[in-house]
Design a protein around this motif. Structure first.
Motif, PDB file in Angstrom:
ATOM      1  N   LEU A 123       0.836  -1.216   0.000  1.00  0.00           N
ATOM      2  CA  LEU A 123       0.000   0.000   0.000  1.00  0.00           C
ATOM      3  C   LEU A 123       0.865   1.259   0.000  1.00  0.00           C
ATOM      4  O   LEU A 123       0.616   2.197  -0.770  1.00  0.00           O
ATOM      5  CB  LEU A 123      -0.935  -0.008   1.217  1.00  0.00           C
ATOM      6  N   GLN A 124       1.904   1.272   0.836  1.00  0.00           N
ATOM      7  CA  GLN A 124       2.776   2.454   0.895  1.00  0.00           C
ATOM      8  C   GLN A 124       3.502   2.672  -0.434  1.00  0.00           C
ATOM      9  O   GLN A 124       3.664   3.804  -0.882  1.00  0.00           O
ATOM     10  CB  GLN A 124       3.798   2.315   2.033  1.00  0.00           C
ATOM     11  N   PHE A 138      -5.776  11.185  -0.849  1.00  0.00           N
ATOM     12  CA  PHE A 138      -6.035   9.806  -0.420  1.00  0.00           C
ATOM     13  C   PHE A 138      -5.790   9.653   1.080  1.00  0.00           C
ATOM     14  O   PHE A 138      -6.636   9.139   1.807  1.00  0.00           O
ATOM     15  CB  PHE A 138      -5.159   8.814  -1.207  1.00  0.00           C
ATOM     16  N   TYR A 142      -8.897   8.790   3.284  1.00  0.00           N
ATOM     17  CA  TYR A 142      -8.973   7.369   3.637  1.00  0.00           C
ATOM     18  C   TYR A 142      -8.533   7.107   5.080  1.00  0.00           C
ATOM     19  O   TYR A 142      -9.205   6.396   5.812  1.00  0.00           O
ATOM     20  CB  TYR A 142      -8.105   6.558   2.663  1.00  0.00           C
ATOM     21  N   PHE A 143      -7.406   7.682   5.467  1.00  0.00           N
ATOM     22  CA  PHE A 143      -6.888   7.403   6.815  1.00  0.00           C
ATOM     23  C   PHE A 143      -7.340   8.436   7.851  1.00  0.00           C
ATOM     24  O   PHE A 143      -7.731   8.075   8.948  1.00  0.00           O
ATOM     25  CB  PHE A 143      -5.356   7.330   6.803  1.00  0.00           C
ATOM     26  N   TYR A 148     -14.671  16.075   2.596  1.00  0.00           N
ATOM     27  CA  TYR A 148     -14.183  16.787   1.404  1.00  0.00           C
ATOM     28  C   TYR A 148     -14.137  18.298   1.655  1.00  0.00           C
ATOM     29  O   TYR A 148     -13.229  18.980   1.193  1.00  0.00           O
ATOM     30  CB  TYR A 148     -15.074  16.507   0.190  1.00  0.00           C
ATOM     31  N   LYS A 163     -12.869  15.131  -5.231  1.00  0.00           N
ATOM     32  CA  LYS A 163     -13.578  13.865  -5.454  1.00  0.00           C
ATOM     33  C   LYS A 163     -12.957  13.120  -6.625  1.00  0.00           C
ATOM     34  O   LYS A 163     -12.756  11.904  -6.563  1.00  0.00           O
ATOM     35  CB  LYS A 163     -15.069  14.132  -5.726  1.00  0.00           C
ATOM     36  N   TYR A 166      -9.586  11.716  -5.545  1.00  0.00           N
ATOM     37  CA  TYR A 166      -9.738  10.555  -4.664  1.00  0.00           C
ATOM     38  C   TYR A 166     -10.137   9.319  -5.464  1.00  0.00           C
ATOM     39  O   TYR A 166      -9.615   8.224  -5.252  1.00  0.00           O
ATOM     40  CB  TYR A 166     -10.769  10.849  -3.570  1.00  0.00           C
ATOM     41  N   PHE A 167     -11.061   9.515  -6.414  1.00  0.00           N
ATOM     42  CA  PHE A 167     -11.520   8.409  -7.266  1.00  0.00           C
ATOM     43  C   PHE A 167     -10.330   7.791  -8.015  1.00  0.00           C
ATOM     44  O   PHE A 167     -10.131   6.574  -8.002  1.00  0.00           O
ATOM     45  CB  PHE A 167     -12.585   8.919  -8.253  1.00  0.00           C
ATOM     46  N   VAL A 170      -7.833   5.983  -5.548  1.00  0.00           N
ATOM     47  CA  VAL A 170      -8.323   4.688  -5.058  1.00  0.00           C
ATOM     48  C   VAL A 170      -8.217   3.623  -6.156  1.00  0.00           C
ATOM     49  O   VAL A 170      -7.775   2.494  -5.902  1.00  0.00           O
ATOM     50  CB  VAL A 170      -9.782   4.826  -4.548  1.00  0.00           C
ATOM     51  N   LYS A 171      -8.612   3.982  -7.382  1.00  0.00           N
ATOM     52  CA  LYS A 171      -8.560   3.020  -8.492  1.00  0.00           C
ATOM     53  C   LYS A 171      -7.115   2.581  -8.770  1.00  0.00           C
ATOM     54  O   LYS A 171      -6.840   1.406  -8.967  1.00  0.00           O
ATOM     55  CB  LYS A 171      -9.175   3.618  -9.774  1.00  0.00           C
ATOM     56  N   ILE A 173      -4.539   2.660  -6.677  1.00  0.00           N
ATOM     57  CA  ILE A 173      -4.018   1.855  -5.563  1.00  0.00           C
ATOM     58  C   ILE A 173      -4.578   0.438  -5.626  1.00  0.00           C
ATOM     59  O   ILE A 173      -3.852  -0.556  -5.464  1.00  0.00           O
ATOM     60  CB  ILE A 173      -4.328   2.540  -4.207  1.00  0.00           C
ATOM     61  N   GLU A 174      -5.857   0.343  -5.908  1.00  0.00           N
ATOM     62  CA  GLU A 174      -6.490  -0.979  -6.015  1.00  0.00           C
ATOM     63  C   GLU A 174      -5.792  -1.801  -7.110  1.00  0.00           C
ATOM     64  O   GLU A 174      -5.436  -2.968  -6.898  1.00  0.00           O
ATOM     65  CB  GLU A 174      -7.980  -0.825  -6.339  1.00  0.00           C
ATOM     66  N   ILE A 177      -2.262  -2.872  -5.989  1.00  0.00           N
ATOM     67  CA  ILE A 177      -2.286  -3.970  -5.010  1.00  0.00           C
ATOM     68  C   ILE A 177      -2.646  -5.282  -5.705  1.00  0.00           C
ATOM     69  O   ILE A 177      -2.025  -6.322  -5.463  1.00  0.00           O
ATOM     70  CB  ILE A 177      -3.270  -3.650  -3.854  1.00  0.00           C
ATOM     71  N   LYS A 178      -3.644  -5.222  -6.600  1.00  0.00           N
ATOM     72  CA  LYS A 178      -4.063  -6.445  -7.315  1.00  0.00           C
ATOM     73  C   LYS A 178      -2.899  -7.008  -8.136  1.00  0.00           C
ATOM     74  O   LYS A 178      -2.674  -8.210  -8.152  1.00  0.00           O
ATOM     75  CB  LYS A 178      -5.248  -6.130  -8.233  1.00  0.00           C
TER      76      LYS A 178
END
Lengths: 182, 180
Positions: A123-124, A138, A142-143, A148, A163, A166-167, A170-171, A173-174, A177-178
């Motif tokens: 994640l980092q 983010f 998130y943390f 907003y 917004k 952030y969108f 998040v996408k 980072i996801e 990670i995947k």
């Protein structure tokens, strides 16, 4: 008179300044520390930047004109101090800021004050790949779970733009990670 | 029974209208997909960052920050450069005037100006600048003819080009007449 207005009044008065400032540190030390820590990554650097942030707050409290909330103003100082700090460090190391942040994230494996597991390390590294603004948005959303509207006041950016940032963050980072876990 | 319900529904519709009277925030439906995808993605991201601090780090923070603030206040007393500059200006002007007067006074006091201690270049410059006012008679007054011999000029090395330039640019037509 609200608590914040009273506190500001005490901070701007020479006789009550020190007592009020102690109160400010007590109230915001942890929130500001974690905000700074997520930007500069190492504890020692976060400690330095936090101290500098409070020194700057103390020195400039007389100039605070209450255009924004006190905590937004302090968060803004902490953000600026942290970004200036990592940019300076990257320059000293002759590295691009993204490369420097990747290096910081990689160094976490040997950091005594990082207890994260494999996925938290990924994640980092994922956060370090994001543009600066997306990283900030983010982390704060998130943390720190800031609204907003609050982030908008701190970063002086419109809610709509936040917004969108952030969108995208998040996408990305996801996806990162995947890719790393599959 | 059914007839009664129908009648009641008709009655309610007539009183309340067919609308529910609820409303949603502006643009709520425009970004509902984004919010859905965000919350779906967030489920795949760990909700803790893994950072920690030394034990009781936050306990002593107020004191350490305050002592640092105080020591900075003591050591760094900022003096405005602008203010300091403005303070210096009158003193600098006074010092410059005093220096100017004293230099002039002490250097001119024991020095009498005579022809011998004039620099050669100064004499030349004065002559060039004032030459329009000097007649050939003035020169003749100062130069003793006995000291000059015609041979002094016989071997003088003068370029032909210089002579040509002199003739071209000198308006004195008598020279041309002399050649003829």
């Amino acid at each position: 008179m609200t608590d914040e207005t009273l506190l500001i009044e005490q901070l701007q008065n020479v006789q009550t300044k020190e007592k009020a400032f102690r109160e400010i540190i007590k109230l915001y030390k942890e929130r500001l520390y974690w905000h700074i820590r997520k930007i500069v990554i190492s504890h020692d650097d976060a400690d330095d930047v936090l101290q500098n942030t409070f020194i700057k707050i103390f020195k400039n409290i007389d100039k605070f004109n209450q255009d924004s909330k006190l905590y937004s103003w302090m968060y803004r100082i902490a953000t600026n101090e942290s970004i200036t700090f990592i940019n300076k460090r990257a320059k000293q190391r002759n590295l691009d800021i993204t490369d420097y942040q990747q290096e910081l994230a990689s160094n976490l494996t040997t950091d005594n004050f990082f207890n994260g597991d494999e996925i938290q390390l990924i994640l980092q590294k994922a956060i370090a790949t994001l543009p600066q603004k997306q990283q900030l948005v983010f982390n704060m959303k998130y943390f720190d779970e800031l609204k907003y509207e609050e982030i908008s006041e701190i970063l002086e950016t419109s809610v709509g733009a936040l917004k969108a940032s952030y969108f995208h963050a998040v996408k990305k980072i996801e996806n990162y990670i995947k890719t790393k876990t599959n | 029974m059914e007839e009664k319900i129908k009648n009641s529904e008709l009655y309610l519709n007539s009183v309340l209208g067919e609308k529910s009277n609820f409303s949603a925030p502006k643009d709520y439906f425009n970004n509902i997909e984004n919010r859905f995808f965000i919350s779906l993605a967030e489920q795949n991201i760990p909700n803790k960052d893994g950072f920690s601090t030394p034990n009781s780090y936050f306990d002593s923070l107020e004191n350490s920050i305050l002592s640092k603030v105080k020591s900075k206040e003591k050591t760094i007393k900022v003096i405005s450069l602008k203010q300091r500059f403005y303070k210096i200006i009158p003193a600098a002007i006074a010092a410059s005037i005093a220096l100017f007067i004293s230099i002039n006074y002490f250097t001119n006091k024991n020095t009498e100006i005579n022809f011998d201690n004039l620099a050669q270049t100064d004499i030349e410059n004065w002559f060039l600048e004032s030459s329009s006012n000097i007649t050939s008679e003035d020169i003749a007054t100062f130069i003793n003819v006995d000291d000059i011999n015609v041979n002094d000029f016989a071997y003088t090395n003068i370029d032909d080009d210089d002579i040509e330039d002199y003739i071209i640019y000198n308006e004195n037509t008598t020279l041309l007449n002399e050649i003829n």
